[in-house]
Design an enzyme around this catalytic site. Structure first.
Site, mmCIF file in Angstrom:
data_model
loop_
_atom_site.group_PDB
_atom_site.id
_atom_site.type_symbol
_atom_site.label_atom_id
_atom_site.label_comp_id
_atom_site.label_asym_id
_atom_site.label_seq_id
_atom_site.Cartn_x
_atom_site.Cartn_y
_atom_site.Cartn_z
ATOM 1 N N GLY A 175 3.855 11.521 25.506
ATOM 2 C CA GLY A 175 4.182 10.114 25.710
ATOM 3 C C GLY A 175 2.989 9.218 25.454
ATOM 4 O O GLY A 175 1.838 9.653 25.512
ATOM 5 N N ASP A 176 3.277 7.951 25.167
ATOM 6 C CA ASP A 176 2.218 6.973 24.977
ATOM 7 C C ASP A 176 2.756 5.597 25.321
ATOM 8 O O ASP A 176 3.968 5.357 25.244
ATOM 9 C CB ASP A 176 1.709 6.988 23.539
ATOM 10 C CG ASP A 176 0.418 6.196 23.382
ATOM 11 O OD1 ASP A 176 -0.631 6.702 23.834
ATOM 12 O OD2 ASP A 176 0.462 5.070 22.845
ATOM 13 N N SER A 177 1.848 4.683 25.706
ATOM 14 C CA SER A 177 2.241 3.336 26.102
ATOM 15 C C SER A 177 1.306 2.303 25.490
ATOM 16 O O SER A 177 0.127 2.577 25.253
ATOM 17 C CB SER A 177 2.213 3.187 27.635
ATOM 18 O OG SER A 177 3.079 4.095 28.261
ATOM 19 N N GLY A 208 6.496 5.293 24.258
ATOM 20 C CA GLY A 208 6.932 6.279 23.284
ATOM 21 C C GLY A 208 7.122 7.644 23.906
ATOM 22 O O GLY A 208 6.399 8.025 24.830
ATOM 23 N N LYS A 261 0.798 13.967 20.289
ATOM 24 C CA LYS A 261 0.434 14.678 21.507
ATOM 25 C C LYS A 261 1.343 15.876 21.753
ATOM 26 O O LYS A 261 0.876 16.975 22.089
ATOM 27 C CB LYS A 261 0.472 13.719 22.698
ATOM 28 C CG LYS A 261 -0.566 12.615 22.638
ATOM 29 C CD LYS A 261 -0.381 11.625 23.778
ATOM 30 C CE LYS A 261 -1.328 10.450 23.666
ATOM 31 N NZ LYS A 261 -1.126 9.453 24.764
#
Length: 275
Positions: free
Chosen positions: A83-85, A121, A60
């Site tokens: 970001g990522d979850s 992340g 991203k």
């Protein structure tokens, strides 16, 4: 100094805004399912929680930092954050359920396990066009003294996972951070405990609100599900969408940038791009 958020997530924007930072929102246009499938195929196995969130955070951020995007008539000029979850229960990663029946089933599984681990992340890429020589150029000052400690690697390699492959040995409840060239990648985690007396009627009522359908793990700590979570071991902000302490550490240790250097004076809008 600008912070570009490679996301249109209201939760992430609200987290930053409440600390005095008003990011520039840019939709990264990343096909997450395709990216995960590509990397999993190259690895010959499914991704772990830390691998998944770190890889997508990098995808991203890079889509905005390295893409043909202009904001307010000019190129990106500042730091780009992606970001990522993902939520993990008994070794199973839960993404967005989308469907009410899937959400109800996931809640039953999560309650049976008693809780799980939220993986978060982060990737920050330096895209400042005008640098003060004191900053040391891309990569900044590499200051010490914050948590988690940063580990610098020579290249953003690591096979199919790239730089994300260097920060995937994080244990539940822990965090890790690596840096190479113009970017820093980090993974943070929080261990959640759910109420042990949540009834099927409460599950149905919560799912009926629609809130859990489009969020990782089928719950939001900053919404109606907060009453069903009895304990968080880790940064609460990581459960919402990004770990504010880790992001602060990434900027300080990776680039020598203090948190207050990003405090905004006026709100900005949203920019959509396609990659």
């Amino acid at each position: 100094m600008r912070l570009y958020l490679a996301s249109t997530s209201p939760a992430r924007r609200a987290l930053l805004a409440q600390t005095g930072i008003e990011p520039v929102l840019v939709a990264p246009g990343v096909d997450e399912d395709a990216a995960v499938a590509r990397v999993a195929s190259a690895l010959g196995r499914d991704l772990t929680g830390p691998e998944l969130v770190a890889m997508l955070a990098v995808e991203k951020a890079a889509a905005v930092a390295d893409g043909a995007v202009t904001v307010d008539g000019g190129p990106v000029d500042g730091f780009v954050f992606g970001g990522d979850s993902a939520f993990e229960v008994d070794g199973v990663l839960y993404g967005k359920p989308h469907d009410p029946a899937v959400a109800r089933d996931r809640w039953r599984q999560m309650l049976a396990a008693g809780g799980g681990t939220l993986w978060s992340g982060h990737c920050v890429i330096d895209r400042r066009r005008a640098l003060d020589p004191a900053d040391g150029g891309p990569g900044g000052a590499w200051r010490a003294g914050t948590v988690p400690p940063v580990r610098r690697v020579d290249t953003p390699g690591g096979g199919p996972l790239g730089l994300a492959g260097s920060v995937t040995d994080v244990a539940p409840g822990g965090s890790g951070m690596v840096a190479a060239d113009d970017r820093v990648v980090a993974v943070d985690s929080a261990v959640l405990t759910f109420a042990d007396d949540m009834s099927p009627e409460e599950i149905d009522a919560y799912v009926a609100t629609g809130e859990p359908l489009e969020v990782a793990g089928a719950f939001t700590i900053d919404g109606r599900a907060a009453a069903y979570i009895t304990r968080i071991d880790g940064a609460p902000s990581a459960v919402v969408g990004l770990s504010l302490p880790v992001l602060r550490s990434m900027l300080l240790r990776g680039f020598g940038i203090a948190w207050h250097d990003l405090w905004a004076s006026e709100p900005r809008g949203t920019v959509d791009i396609h990659t």
